[in-house]
Design a protein around this motif. Structure first.
Motif, PDB file in Angstrom:
ATOM      1  N   CYS A  35     -93.031 -76.592 -11.011  1.00 50.19           N
ATOM      2  CA  CYS A  35     -92.925 -75.810  -9.779  1.00 50.19           C
ATOM      3  C   CYS A  35     -91.874 -76.414  -8.846  1.00 50.19           C
ATOM      4  O   CYS A  35     -91.638 -77.615  -8.855  1.00 50.19           O
ATOM      5  CB  CYS A  35     -94.284 -75.786  -9.094  1.00 50.19           C
ATOM      6  SG  CYS A  35     -94.317 -74.774  -7.606  1.00 50.19           S
ATOM      7  N   ASP A  37     -92.222 -76.900  -5.879  1.00 46.24           N
ATOM      8  CA  ASP A  37     -92.948 -77.517  -4.761  1.00 46.24           C
ATOM      9  C   ASP A  37     -92.254 -78.787  -4.258  1.00 46.24           C
ATOM     10  O   ASP A  37     -91.912 -79.676  -5.035  1.00 46.24           O
ATOM     11  CB  ASP A  37     -94.371 -77.862  -5.201  1.00 46.24           C
ATOM     12  CG  ASP A  37     -95.250 -78.222  -4.019  1.00 46.24           C
ATOM     13  OD1 ASP A  37     -96.077 -77.378  -3.629  1.00 46.24           O
ATOM     14  OD2 ASP A  37     -95.098 -79.330  -3.471  1.00 46.24           O
ATOM     15  N   GLY A  62     -93.980 -71.607  -8.600  1.00 45.53           N
ATOM     16  CA  GLY A  62     -95.246 -71.515  -9.320  1.00 45.53           C
ATOM     17  C   GLY A  62     -95.151 -71.742 -10.812  1.00 45.53           C
ATOM     18  O   GLY A  62     -96.025 -71.341 -11.554  1.00 45.53           O
ATOM     19  N   HIS A  91     -99.392 -77.653 -10.767  1.00 41.12           N
ATOM     20  CA  HIS A  91    -100.016 -78.588  -9.816  1.00 41.12           C
ATOM     21  C   HIS A  91    -101.062 -77.864  -8.984  1.00 41.12           C
ATOM     22  O   HIS A  91    -101.011 -76.645  -8.818  1.00 41.12           O
ATOM     23  CB  HIS A  91     -98.950 -79.213  -8.905  1.00 41.12           C
ATOM     24  CG  HIS A  91     -98.312 -78.228  -7.970  1.00 41.12           C
ATOM     25  ND1 HIS A  91     -98.678 -78.094  -6.663  1.00 41.12           N
ATOM     26  CD2 HIS A  91     -97.346 -77.295  -8.178  1.00 41.12           C
ATOM     27  CE1 HIS A  91     -97.939 -77.145  -6.097  1.00 41.12           C
ATOM     28  NE2 HIS A  91     -97.133 -76.634  -6.996  1.00 41.12           N
ATOM     29  N   CYS A  94    -101.012 -75.204  -4.998  1.00 41.05           N
ATOM     30  CA  CYS A  94     -99.683 -74.576  -5.113  1.00 41.05           C
ATOM     31  C   CYS A  94     -99.506 -73.512  -4.031  1.00 41.05           C
ATOM     32  O   CYS A  94    -100.401 -72.714  -3.776  1.00 41.05           O
ATOM     33  CB  CYS A  94     -99.518 -73.940  -6.495  1.00 41.05           C
ATOM     34  SG  CYS A  94     -97.861 -73.242  -6.763  1.00 41.05           S
ATOM     35  N   GLY A  95     -98.331 -73.533  -3.435  1.00 37.60           N
ATOM     36  CA  GLY A  95     -98.016 -72.558  -2.396  1.00 37.60           C
ATOM     37  C   GLY A  95     -97.965 -71.131  -2.921  1.00 37.60           C
ATOM     38  O   GLY A  95     -98.033 -70.163  -2.154  1.00 37.60           O
TER      39      GLY A  95
HETATM   40 ZN   LIG Z   1     -96.310 -74.804  -6.723  1.00 39.22          ZN
END
Ligand SMILES: [Zn+2]
Length: 175
Positions: A35, A37, A62, A91, A94-95
């Motif tokens: 990801c 992130d 993602g 992870h 995750c956003g």
């Molecule tokens: Zn993520």
């Protein structure tokens, strides 16, 4: 703008660099799909014992394989760069988990994307929104494993990392 800050940082950075030739072949013959992130930057690699020159790392929102792009990068990694093993590393927290499509649709239209374009979009698929981080890893491993471009002798594993503790868990182990 951040650009000025980045260029200033770069001036300082290059002062201490002793350029040395390195191979573009990943020394650990590993490709990682993960990801984008921000908390994984500079964190995922040491958590996996990976240093500069060791692995090909492909990142997106993602870690969702949305189209052929990731598969294409993986195929390049396998056929041109000597990669012999693939890991999908999701992870927690995750956003892209539980993203509200209505909110994103509204934000896009606010910023000038036409309603028709927004309407035609499978937002979830396109932007990489996911419901469940573990399930997402499993599904992405399946997508890569099922791709006719990825040879069956290349193991595809699925893992998930805690972005705070750094703990890695194996969700899919390919033998
Ligand atoms: Zn993520």
């Amino acid at each position: 703008m951040m650009l000025d800050e980045v260029l200033k940082a770069n001036k300082n950075f290059v002062k201490d660099i002793e350029p040395k030739k390195m191979s573009h072949m990943p020394q650990k013959k590993l490709a990682i799909v993960t990801c984008m992130d921000t908390r994984l930057t500079g964190f995922l690699e040491p958590a996996m014992g990976i240093g500069r020159g060791d692995a090909k790392i492909i990142k997106n929102a993602g870690n969702t394989i949305v189209d052929r792009d990731v598969i294409r990068s993986l195929a390049a990694a396998v056929y041109a760069l000597g990669v012999e093993e693939i890991m999908v590393v999701g992870h927690y927290d995750c956003g892209m988990a539980n993203v509200d499509p209505e909110k994103i649709n509204a934000a896009m239209m606010d910023r000038g994307v036409s309603p028709k374009t927004v309407e035609d979009l499978d937002l979830k698929e396109w932007i990489g929104a996911i419901d469940n981080e573990e399930e997402n890893v499993v599904q992405n491993v399946k997508k890569i494993r099922g791709s006719p471009f990825i040879p069956s002798d290349v193991p595809v594993h699925g893992l998930i990392i805690d972005p705070y503790q750094g703990t890695l868990e194996v969700l899919v182990e390919d033998k």
